[in-house]
Design a protein around this motif. Structure first.
Motif, mmCIF file in Angstrom:
data_model
loop_
_atom_site.group_PDB
_atom_site.id
_atom_site.type_symbol
_atom_site.label_atom_id
_atom_site.label_comp_id
_atom_site.label_asym_id
_atom_site.label_seq_id
_atom_site.Cartn_x
_atom_site.Cartn_y
_atom_site.Cartn_z
ATOM 1 N N LEU A 1 0.809 -1.101 0.023
ATOM 2 C CA LEU A 1 -0.084 0.067 0.016
ATOM 3 C C LEU A 1 0.844 1.226 0.027
ATOM 4 O O LEU A 1 0.652 2.305 -0.729
ATOM 5 C CB LEU A 1 -0.945 0.174 1.187
ATOM 6 N N ALA A 2 1.845 1.303 0.588
ATOM 7 C CA ALA A 2 2.866 2.383 0.787
ATOM 8 C C ALA A 2 3.357 2.498 -0.456
ATOM 9 O O ALA A 2 3.611 3.887 -1.083
ATOM 10 C CB ALA A 2 3.683 2.199 1.955
ATOM 11 N N LEU A 3 3.896 1.581 -0.991
ATOM 12 C CA LEU A 3 4.529 1.565 -2.693
ATOM 13 C C LEU A 3 3.304 2.338 -3.497
ATOM 14 O O LEU A 3 3.669 3.126 -4.248
ATOM 15 C CB LEU A 3 5.071 0.390 -2.850
ATOM 16 N N ALA A 4 2.331 1.562 -3.497
ATOM 17 C CA ALA A 4 1.220 1.997 -4.346
ATOM 18 C C ALA A 4 0.943 3.539 -4.205
ATOM 19 O O ALA A 4 0.821 4.370 -5.224
ATOM 20 C CB ALA A 4 0.019 1.289 -4.024
ATOM 21 N N ALA A 5 0.750 3.847 -2.886
ATOM 22 C CA ALA A 5 0.646 5.508 -2.581
ATOM 23 C C ALA A 5 1.798 6.326 -3.100
ATOM 24 O O ALA A 5 1.465 7.337 -3.648
ATOM 25 C CB ALA A 5 0.499 5.570 -0.933
ATOM 26 N N VAL B 1 1.343 6.450 -7.031
ATOM 27 C CA VAL B 1 0.217 7.433 -7.481
ATOM 28 C C VAL B 1 0.682 8.838 -7.204
ATOM 29 O O VAL B 1 0.433 9.876 -7.763
ATOM 30 C CB VAL B 1 -0.880 7.290 -6.539
ATOM 31 N N TRP B 2 1.302 9.183 -5.960
ATOM 32 C CA TRP B 2 1.881 10.569 -5.776
ATOM 33 C C TRP B 2 3.024 11.144 -6.634
ATOM 34 O O TRP B 2 2.818 11.824 -7.339
ATOM 35 C CB TRP B 2 2.262 10.361 -4.221
ATOM 36 N N THR B 3 3.667 10.068 -7.031
ATOM 37 C CA THR B 3 4.882 10.283 -8.122
ATOM 38 C C THR B 3 4.059 10.697 -9.569
ATOM 39 O O THR B 3 4.558 11.841 -10.228
ATOM 40 C CB THR B 3 5.825 9.317 -8.210
ATOM 41 N N ARG B 4 3.094 9.856 -9.805
ATOM 42 C CA ARG B 4 2.445 10.410 -10.822
ATOM 43 C C ARG B 4 1.693 11.556 -11.111
ATOM 44 O O ARG B 4 1.846 12.198 -12.071
ATOM 45 C CB ARG B 4 1.684 9.187 -11.440
ATOM 46 N N ALA C 1 2.648 14.608 -13.723
ATOM 47 C CA ALA C 1 1.600 14.981 -14.449
ATOM 48 C C ALA C 1 1.528 16.751 -14.200
ATOM 49 O O ALA C 1 1.335 17.520 -15.117
ATOM 50 C CB ALA C 1 0.361 14.520 -14.200
ATOM 51 N N ALA C 2 1.784 17.251 -12.941
ATOM 52 C CA ALA C 2 1.747 18.616 -12.658
ATOM 53 C C ALA C 2 2.926 19.266 -13.172
ATOM 54 O O ALA C 2 2.874 20.507 -13.687
ATOM 55 C CB ALA C 2 1.604 18.877 -10.958
ATOM 56 N N ALA C 3 4.126 18.530 -13.279
ATOM 57 C CA ALA C 3 5.274 19.269 -13.666
ATOM 58 C C ALA C 3 5.115 19.381 -15.085
ATOM 59 O O ALA C 3 5.818 20.318 -15.846
ATOM 60 C CB ALA C 3 6.444 18.437 -13.201
ATOM 61 N N ARG C 4 4.590 18.254 -15.898
ATOM 62 C CA ARG C 4 4.610 18.341 -17.287
ATOM 63 C C ARG C 4 3.474 19.529 -17.712
ATOM 64 O O ARG C 4 3.845 20.279 -18.682
ATOM 65 C CB ARG C 4 3.917 16.943 -17.743
ATOM 66 N N THR C 5 2.604 19.604 -16.865
ATOM 67 C CA THR C 5 1.645 20.526 -17.313
ATOM 68 C C THR C 5 2.314 21.998 -17.092
ATOM 69 O O THR C 5 1.968 22.912 -17.735
ATOM 70 C CB THR C 5 0.368 20.606 -16.532
ATOM 71 N N ALA C 6 2.796 22.253 -15.924
ATOM 72 C CA ALA C 6 3.419 23.475 -15.913
ATOM 73 C C ALA C 6 4.563 23.756 -16.745
ATOM 74 O O ALA C 6 4.662 24.832 -17.451
ATOM 75 C CB ALA C 6 4.337 23.481 -14.473
#
Length: 166
Positions: free
Chosen positions: A19-23, A26-29, A33-38
């Motif tokens: 669960l920690a790895l999955a979280a 998700v946080w990294t993605r 995505a935010a960095a790519r949009t910026a």
């Protein structure tokens, strides 16, 4: 005496790790995505300023009405109002001097962008050659430096303020 860990504890520990790895994934993605949009917004803001600069330095007495429409199409707010006010004067001057101005953008740089990624300040460096085809044909080189504020309006980046700088 050897102590054995119950299977349930191991299973729960492994589930927690998964669960920690999955979280983390998700946080990294989300961050990527935010960095790519910026990054896309920064590029789009600079592209809009460069396009507006090209519109400003590309003027031909034969196509002056179309050229003015292009200037207006790449601007909004204060910049558009100023261009609308000066359009008749620009048209008269281009027609009377039979000017053909061609230019090129030499450099564009992002100075800043607000946190909402809907307003940015961009520096633009451009050069132009004016050819006057009136009674005394002549050439004139011009060098332009602008600070442009660009704003995201309806998903499109437009120049809302342009000031020539030294």
């Amino acid at each position: 005496m050897e102590r054995r860990t119950p299977r349930l504890v191991v299973t729960l520990a492994l589930a927690g790790v998964v669960l920690a790895l999955a979280a983390a994934l998700v946080w990294t993605r989300i961050e990527l995505a935010a960095a790519r949009t910026a990054a896309e917004d920064r590029e789009a803001a600079m592209r809009a300023a460069a396009m507006h600069a090209v519109s400003l330095i590309s003027l031909n007495h034969r196509t002056v009405d179309e050229d003015i429409r292009r200037i207006l199409a790449t601007s909004t707010g204060e910049a558009r109002q100023a261009h609308e006010r000066h359009a008749p004067e620009l048209r008269r001057a281009a027609l009377s001097a039979k000017v053909v101005q061609t230019g090129v953008v030499r450099a564009v740089g992002l100075v800043s962008m607000n946190a909402a990624h809907d307003t940015a300040e961009v520096l633009v460096v451009a050069d132009a050659v004016n050819r006057f085809e009136d009674t005394k044909p002549r050439f004139e080189e011009r060098y332009y430096r602008w600070t442009m504020r660009v704003s995201k309006v309806g998903g499109a980046w437009l120049v809302s303020k342009a000031e020539q700088t030294q």
